[in-house]
Design a protein around this motif. Sequence first.
Motif, PDB file in Angstrom:
ATOM      1  N   ALA A  50       0.822  -1.208   0.000  1.00 20.85           N
ATOM      2  CA  ALA A  50       0.000   0.000   0.000  1.00 20.85           C
ATOM      3  C   ALA A  50       0.854   1.254   0.000  1.00 20.85           C
ATOM      4  N   SER A  51       0.309   2.311  -0.619  1.00 20.18           N
ATOM      5  CA  SER A  51       0.933   3.628  -0.535  1.00 20.18           C
ATOM      6  C   SER A  51      -0.173   4.664  -0.525  1.00 20.18           C
ATOM      7  N   MET A  52       0.161   5.867  -0.092  1.00 18.80           N
ATOM      8  CA  MET A  52      -0.843   6.924  -0.029  1.00 18.80           C
ATOM      9  C   MET A  52      -0.235   8.234  -0.524  1.00 18.80           C
ATOM     10  N   ASP A  53      -1.124   9.108  -1.022  1.00 19.31           N
ATOM     11  CA  ASP A  53      -0.728  10.414  -1.542  1.00 19.31           C
ATOM     12  C   ASP A  53       0.376  10.283  -2.585  1.00 19.31           C
ATOM     13  N   PHE A 230      -5.024  -1.160  -7.559  1.00 21.96           N
ATOM     14  CA  PHE A 230      -6.242  -0.419  -7.216  1.00 21.96           C
ATOM     15  C   PHE A 230      -5.839   0.995  -6.823  1.00 21.96           C
ATOM     16  N   LEU A 231      -6.536   1.978  -7.368  1.00 20.90           N
ATOM     17  CA  LEU A 231      -6.237   3.378  -7.067  1.00 20.90           C
ATOM     18  C   LEU A 231      -7.517   4.113  -6.724  1.00 20.90           C
ATOM     19  N   GLN A 232      -7.526   4.791  -5.596  1.00 17.54           N
ATOM     20  CA  GLN A 232      -8.655   5.657  -5.250  1.00 17.54           C
ATOM     21  C   GLN A 232      -8.155   7.089  -5.111  1.00 17.54           C
ATOM     22  N   VAL A 233      -8.834   8.003  -5.821  1.00 15.91           N
ATOM     23  CA  VAL A 233      -8.518   9.423  -5.751  1.00 15.91           C
ATOM     24  C   VAL A 233      -9.660  10.123  -5.035  1.00 15.91           C
ATOM     25  N   GLU A 234      -9.338  10.805  -3.945  1.00 13.48           N
ATOM     26  CA  GLU A 234     -10.344  11.491  -3.150  1.00 13.48           C
ATOM     27  C   GLU A 234     -10.632  12.889  -3.701  1.00 13.48           C
ATOM     28  N   PRO A 235     -11.774  13.484  -3.325  1.00 18.30           N
ATOM     29  CA  PRO A 235     -12.127  14.820  -3.825  1.00 18.30           C
ATOM     30  C   PRO A 235     -11.067  15.887  -3.560  1.00 18.30           C
ATOM     31  N   ASP A 236     -10.264  15.720  -2.500  1.00 14.99           N
ATOM     32  CA  ASP A 236      -9.227  16.720  -2.205  1.00 14.99           C
ATOM     33  C   ASP A 236      -7.928  16.455  -2.956  1.00 14.99           C
ATOM     34  N   GLY A 237      -7.939  15.426  -3.838  1.00 15.98           N
ATOM     35  CA  GLY A 237      -6.761  15.118  -4.639  1.00 15.98           C
ATOM     36  C   GLY A 237      -5.838  14.083  -4.046  1.00 15.98           C
ATOM     37  N   SER A 238      -6.035  13.693  -2.799  1.00 16.89           N
ATOM     38  CA  SER A 238      -5.180  12.681  -2.191  1.00 16.89           C
ATOM     39  C   SER A 238      -5.453  11.314  -2.825  1.00 16.89           C
ATOM     40  N   GLU A 239      -4.408  10.487  -2.881  1.00 15.43           N
ATOM     41  CA  GLU A 239      -4.512   9.189  -3.545  1.00 15.43           C
ATOM     42  C   GLU A 239      -4.124   8.058  -2.604  1.00 15.43           C
ATOM     43  N   TYR A 240      -4.810   6.920  -2.789  1.00 18.51           N
ATOM     44  CA  TYR A 240      -4.534   5.702  -2.036  1.00 18.51           C
ATOM     45  C   TYR A 240      -4.385   4.578  -3.051  1.00 18.51           C
ATOM     46  N   GLU A 241      -3.317   3.813  -2.936  1.00 16.51           N
ATOM     47  CA  GLU A 241      -3.017   2.837  -3.977  1.00 16.51           C
ATOM     48  C   GLU A 241      -2.606   1.490  -3.385  1.00 16.51           C
ATOM     49  N   LEU A 242      -3.092   0.412  -4.007  1.00 14.37           N
ATOM     50  CA  LEU A 242      -2.657  -0.944  -3.697  1.00 14.37           C
ATOM     51  C   LEU A 242      -2.006  -1.531  -4.938  1.00 14.37           C
ATOM     52  N   THR A 243      -0.896  -2.225  -4.779  1.00 13.59           N
ATOM     53  CA  THR A 243      -0.256  -2.918  -5.887  1.00 13.59           C
ATOM     54  C   THR A 243       0.086  -4.337  -5.448  1.00 13.59           C
ATOM     55  N   ILE A 244      -0.075  -5.263  -6.365  1.00 10.57           N
ATOM     56  CA  ILE A 244       0.118  -6.670  -6.003  1.00 10.57           C
ATOM     57  C   ILE A 244       1.597  -6.933  -5.709  1.00 10.57           C
ATOM     58  N   ASN A 245       1.832  -7.769  -4.731  1.00 13.48           N
ATOM     59  CA  ASN A 245       3.186  -8.129  -4.336  1.00 13.48           C
ATOM     60  C   ASN A 245       3.481  -9.572  -4.744  1.00 13.48           C
ATOM     61  N   GLU A 246       2.648 -10.498  -4.273  1.00 17.05           N
ATOM     62  CA  GLU A 246       2.826 -11.909  -4.619  1.00 17.05           C
ATOM     63  C   GLU A 246       1.463 -12.546  -4.894  1.00 17.05           C
ATOM     64  N   ALA A 247       1.474 -13.580  -5.738  1.00 20.12           N
ATOM     65  CA  ALA A 247       0.227 -14.292  -6.044  1.00 20.12           C
ATOM     66  C   ALA A 247       0.509 -15.770  -6.248  1.00 20.12           C
TER      67      ALA A 247
END
Length: 251
Positions: A50-53, A230-247
């Motif tokens: 996970a990462s944010m902004d 997965f990426l979510q962008v909030e109304p204030d412009g902040s971003e939250y992101e998930l990226t796959i690591n292992e499967a």
Amino acid sequence: MPMKHSSSARLVMLALLLSGAALAQTAEETQTTEETEEIPLQPMELSYNASMDKGISLSGSARRILEQQDDGTWRFRTDVDSFIADIDESLIFRWENNRVIPLRYRYKLSGFLIRDRKEAINFDWDNMVVSGHHEGDKFSMELEKGTLDPMGYQLQLSQDIKAGKREMEYRVVDKGDYDTDRFAVVDEEILNANGEEIRTLKAEKVRDSSSKRQSLMWFAPERNHLLIRFLQVEPDGSEYELTINEATIGH
């Protein structure tokens, strides 16, 4: 001027996204299901970073496990472990005619400086009643045909895209009420994941034209339509992101 999230609120939002619980919300209607050839489910175990902004990495991770039980039902589970919150989310369901038939959904969030949250949903398909509780408030109401839960619709989305659908609509029970969630495949993109280029189908949650929030998902057709990003962008412009690591698939 848009209101900024506090650091604590942003981290709680990230924890919710790690579980997938924040994807649900919106309108009305029921989904029609076409009869197609049976698409079998495959057991899998996935982990996400996970990462944010501005790409700031967090010590948060999510693990998703899909496994078939001895009685033929399936168990879908998400475990989130982060420094701000822990989440345990699970679903017991049947897989019939390419559809998730939810039976029992459970959700628990706990953490540091945040209020604990719990939700339970029980599906009685014989009597067409759905009941449970959300943060202590009990509910019971008529169960609509084709209804899904906050986890099941995410699995249904990937399977429907796998079956060739490009516009999807789901009736979802959450927080003691019904929502209708709509999604559409909007593009095809090449993503770089762990140094590897992967072809993906980009999907988005369809929201009202006035909404400034975006939820985007990238599924990999050559990887059993796994959710790669997965990426979510909030109304204030902040971003939250998930990226796959292992499967691991089909174990």
